[in-house]
Design a protein around this motif. Structure first.
Motif, PDB file in Angstrom:
ATOM      1  N   LEU A 130       0.970  -1.152   0.090  1.00 55.84           N
ATOM      2  CA  LEU A 130      -0.132   0.139  -0.031  1.00 55.84           C
ATOM      3  C   LEU A 130       0.985   1.306   0.005  1.00 55.84           C
ATOM      4  N   GLY A 131       0.477   2.283  -0.646  1.00 60.32           N
ATOM      5  CA  GLY A 131       1.232   3.645  -0.829  1.00 60.32           C
ATOM      6  C   GLY A 131       2.187   3.538  -1.975  1.00 60.32           C
ATOM      7  N   ASN A 132       2.461   2.383  -2.693  1.00 61.90           N
ATOM      8  CA  ASN A 132       3.069   2.469  -3.986  1.00 61.90           C
ATOM      9  C   ASN A 132       2.118   2.676  -5.152  1.00 61.90           C
ATOM     10  N   PRO A 133       2.746   3.447  -6.237  1.00 61.34           N
ATOM     11  CA  PRO A 133       2.020   3.713  -7.353  1.00 61.34           C
ATOM     12  C   PRO A 133       1.586   2.311  -8.082  1.00 61.34           C
ATOM     13  N   VAL A 134       2.164   1.172  -7.839  1.00 62.02           N
ATOM     14  CA  VAL A 134       1.963   0.121  -8.580  1.00 62.02           C
ATOM     15  C   VAL A 134       0.510  -0.805  -8.208  1.00 62.02           C
ATOM     16  N   VAL A 135      -0.165  -0.077  -6.948  1.00 61.91           N
ATOM     17  CA  VAL A 135      -1.219  -0.934  -6.431  1.00 61.91           C
ATOM     18  C   VAL A 135      -2.658  -0.111  -7.407  1.00 61.91           C
ATOM     19  N   SER A 136      -2.276   0.686  -8.103  1.00 64.40           N
ATOM     20  CA  SER A 136      -3.460   1.351  -9.029  1.00 64.40           C
ATOM     21  C   SER A 136      -3.267   0.749 -10.377  1.00 64.40           C
ATOM     22  N   ARG A 137      -2.566  -0.091 -10.835  1.00 61.51           N
ATOM     23  CA  ARG A 137      -2.447  -0.846 -12.070  1.00 61.51           C
ATOM     24  C   ARG A 137      -3.395  -1.708 -12.300  1.00 61.51           C
ATOM     25  N   PRO A 138      -4.114  -1.849 -13.531  1.00 58.17           N
ATOM     26  CA  PRO A 138      -4.996  -3.039 -13.769  1.00 58.17           C
ATOM     27  C   PRO A 138      -4.542  -4.324 -13.105  1.00 58.17           C
ATOM     28  N   TYR A 139      -5.431  -5.003 -12.648  1.00 51.83           N
ATOM     29  CA  TYR A 139      -5.237  -6.414 -12.528  1.00 51.83           C
ATOM     30  C   TYR A 139      -3.991  -6.748 -11.373  1.00 51.83           C
ATOM     31  N   TYR A 140      -3.519  -5.650 -10.645  1.00 54.74           N
ATOM     32  CA  TYR A 140      -2.644  -5.781  -9.638  1.00 54.74           C
ATOM     33  C   TYR A 140      -2.826  -6.907  -8.794  1.00 54.74           C
ATOM     34  N   ARG A 141      -3.913  -6.759  -8.229  1.00 56.21           N
ATOM     35  CA  ARG A 141      -4.136  -7.992  -7.074  1.00 56.21           C
ATOM     36  C   ARG A 141      -4.228  -9.179  -7.663  1.00 56.21           C
ATOM     37  N   LEU A 142      -4.837  -9.601  -8.740  1.00 59.14           N
ATOM     38  CA  LEU A 142      -5.130 -10.756  -9.294  1.00 59.14           C
ATOM     39  C   LEU A 142      -3.633 -11.267  -9.747  1.00 59.14           C
ATOM     40  N   LEU A 143      -3.014 -10.508 -10.308  1.00 59.48           N
ATOM     41  CA  LEU A 143      -1.582 -11.133 -10.839  1.00 59.48           C
ATOM     42  C   LEU A 143      -0.927 -11.488  -9.853  1.00 59.48           C
ATOM     43  N   LEU A 144      -0.682 -10.934  -8.499  1.00 60.51           N
ATOM     44  CA  LEU A 144       0.017 -11.232  -7.621  1.00 60.51           C
ATOM     45  C   LEU A 144      -0.696 -12.554  -6.661  1.00 60.51           C
ATOM     46  N   VAL A 145      -1.851 -12.878  -6.877  1.00 63.73           N
ATOM     47  CA  VAL A 145      -2.397 -14.010  -6.165  1.00 63.73           C
ATOM     48  C   VAL A 145      -2.225 -15.187  -7.233  1.00 63.73           C
ATOM     49  N   SER A 146      -2.102 -14.777  -8.503  1.00 59.63           N
ATOM     50  CA  SER A 146      -2.222 -16.033  -9.641  1.00 59.63           C
ATOM     51  C   SER A 146      -0.732 -16.567  -9.540  1.00 59.63           C
ATOM     52  N   GLN A 147       0.484 -15.559  -9.285  1.00 61.20           N
ATOM     53  CA  GLN A 147       1.621 -15.856  -9.355  1.00 61.20           C
ATOM     54  C   GLN A 147       2.461 -16.196  -8.073  1.00 61.20           C
ATOM     55  N   ILE A 148       1.977 -15.832  -6.808  1.00 59.43           N
ATOM     56  CA  ILE A 148       2.490 -16.411  -5.809  1.00 59.43           C
ATOM     57  C   ILE A 148       1.597 -17.206  -4.878  1.00 59.43           C
ATOM     58  N   LYS A 149       1.405 -18.491  -5.182  1.00 57.04           N
ATOM     59  CA  LYS A 149       0.616 -19.416  -4.655  1.00 57.04           C
ATOM     60  C   LYS A 149       0.307 -19.555  -3.185  1.00 57.04           C
ATOM     61  N   SER A 150       1.570 -19.147  -2.451  1.00 54.63           N
ATOM     62  CA  SER A 150       1.693 -19.297  -0.939  1.00 54.63           C
ATOM     63  C   SER A 150       0.959 -18.060  -0.295  1.00 54.63           C
ATOM     64  N   LEU A 151       0.697 -16.971  -0.969  1.00 52.82           N
ATOM     65  CA  LEU A 151       0.180 -15.813  -0.470  1.00 52.82           C
ATOM     66  C   LEU A 151      -1.129 -15.830   0.287  1.00 52.82           C
ATOM     67  N   LYS A 152      -1.167 -15.714   1.541  1.00 57.47           N
ATOM     68  CA  LYS A 152      -2.204 -15.661   2.274  1.00 57.47           C
ATOM     69  C   LYS A 152      -2.786 -14.355   2.691  1.00 57.47           C
ATOM     70  N   VAL A 153      -2.067 -13.274   2.761  1.00 63.14           N
ATOM     71  CA  VAL A 153      -2.681 -12.031   3.236  1.00 63.14           C
ATOM     72  C   VAL A 153      -1.643 -10.973   2.160  1.00 63.14           C
ATOM     73  N   LEU A 154      -2.596 -10.140   1.489  1.00 68.79           N
ATOM     74  CA  LEU A 154      -1.971  -9.071   0.594  1.00 68.79           C
ATOM     75  C   LEU A 154      -2.807  -7.622   1.000  1.00 68.79           C
ATOM     76  N   ASP A 155      -1.827  -6.724   1.235  1.00 69.33           N
ATOM     77  CA  ASP A 155      -2.320  -5.480   1.900  1.00 69.33           C
ATOM     78  C   ASP A 155      -3.289  -5.435   2.930  1.00 69.33           C
ATOM     79  N   TYR A 156      -3.057  -6.334   3.913  1.00 67.45           N
ATOM     80  CA  TYR A 156      -3.574  -6.489   5.078  1.00 67.45           C
ATOM     81  C   TYR A 156      -5.064  -6.981   4.969  1.00 67.45           C
TER      82      TYR A 156
END
Length: 394
Positions: free
Chosen positions: A120-146
């Motif tokens: 949070l607070g980085n310009p990248v969080v406003s990019r299209p599909y930012y969250r979906l991309l991270l969830v799809s690529q980091i399989k172990s991720l449980k919490v993203l941006d709280y």
């Protein structure tokens, strides 16, 4: 301040709330990661919050490190070997930094044990599909941006990897051998769900030098703050803003929208305007009439206006007196426009019918004085009556 071995050896060491042995290097204006090999991999956590670190690079192999806190720095890039040097990293906090492109996050995709990530607070969080991309690529991720990554979001990320939008995104974000394999059939079934945007050009994450110059020229040639905001909105999405000519062509289509609420307010104001025109027309028409016609026209206007200003009906003798006094006040304004008050005005007649000014209330007397443009004197009711009678005698 440089991150030197003496600084590291004298820094605070504590146990975090989660029981991790932590080296505290907060708010020391550290510009570069260096000399961390002197820690001999004896820590579970590094706290580098509030420094001036510009890149997450130059880490020695630290297989024990499971937590890195680096919020509030100037991080704009991450070294390609970041995951190899910190293979056990589970928690990474990079809030309030300068990561702007989705491609800058690619080194994080190799962290096999990463469970909690904060950007949070980085310009990248406003990019299209930012969250979906991270969830799809980091399989172990449980919490993203709280926010917990639930099964529903994982299923959506899985569908996203089978869309044309994902296929286009991969071409833009990944480089060479780092690019994941994309099914040839990607696109079609799930395209309607992920249709913002559908082309590689629309999901651009970085601008070329020529494009930056063009954006700068567009901002300099903008004539209003609204045009600048319009350009910035495109840039924030990683999309090249339209040229000024095209933007102006599209403007007329959007112009009517703000004007829609206007008709709703118009009818409310219309009756007042209509009454004003009627009064003006009546006054203009009455100029050519004789003395008797003037008085008649004035009386007719006052009579027409009386129902709107009349108070609710009352019962008894007092109600009749108040009603007559009100009529006297309303009529006096029209009568003052006739010949200098030579004849008895409607106000005088109404006052006599009500038994004289003495029968009127103090409020009505003050109202009558105000209508005549007379100063309201201080004193008892008798003083008000005296002023009105003196004005009638003129």
């Amino acid at each position: 301040m440089r991150l030197t071995p003496p600084l590291i050896s004298t820094s605070e060491v504590r146990y975090s709330p989660t029981g991790l042995r932590q080296l505290v290097l907060r708010s020391l204006s550290i510009p570069t990661i260096e000399n961390l090999a002197v820690t001999l991999d004896q820590f579970d956590s590094f706290d580098l919050t509030g420094n001036d670190v510009a890149a997450l690079s130059n880490f020695p192999p630290l297989p024990r490190l499971s937590e890195l806190l680096a919020s509030g720095n100037e991080v704009a890039s991450i070294s390609p070997d970041f995951a190899a040097k910190l293979p056990s990293l589970q928690t990474l906090s990079l809030g309030e930094n300068s990561l702007a492109a989705l491609s800058s996050l690619v080194p994080l995709f190799k962290l096999a044990d990463l469970e909690s990530l904060e950007l949070l607070g980085n310009p990248v969080v406003s990019r299209p599909y930012y969250r979906l991309l991270l969830v799809s690529q980091i399989k172990s991720l449980k919490v993203l941006d709280y926010k917990r990554v639930n099964k529903e979001e994982r299923d959506k990320a899985e569908r996203f990897t089978k869309s044309a939008a994902y296929k286009a995104l991969v071409r833009e974000v990944f480089e060479g051998a780092d690019a994941p394999k994309v099914e040839e059939s990607a696109g079609g079934k799930h395209d309607a769900e992920f249709d913002k945007p559908a082309t590689a050009a629309a999901i651009r994450t970085q601008f070329t030098a020529e494009e930056k110059e063009e954006i700068k020229a567009l901002i300099e040639s903008a004539e209003t703050p609204a045009e600048i905001d319009h350009i910035q909105a495109f840039v924030a999405r990683g999309v090249m803003p339209p040229k000024r000519g095209k933007a102006k062509e599209a403007a007329p289509a959007a112009a009517p929208a703000p004007a829609e609420p206007a008709p709703a307010a118009a009818p409310a104001a219309a009756p007042a305007a209509k009454r004003k025109r009627t009064t003006s027309e009546s006054s203009a028409g009455s100029k050519g009439k004789g003395k008797g016609e003037k008085a008649a026209a004035s009386a007719e206007e006052e009579k027409a206006a009386a129902p709107a200003a009349a108070p609710p009906a009352k019962k008894g003798r007092k109600a009749r007196a108040d009603s007559a006094a009100s009529a006297a006040s309303a009529a006096s304004e029209g009568s003052r426009g006739s010949r200098g008050g030579a004849k008895a005005s409607p106000a005088k007649k109404a006052a006599k019918a009500a038994g004289g000014y003495a029968k009127m209330t103090v409020a009505k007397l003050k109202e009558e004085l105000g209508r005549r443009g007379l100063e309201v004197p201080k004193g008892v009711k008798a003083k008000l009556v005296e002023v009105l009678e003196a004005d009638d005698a003129k």
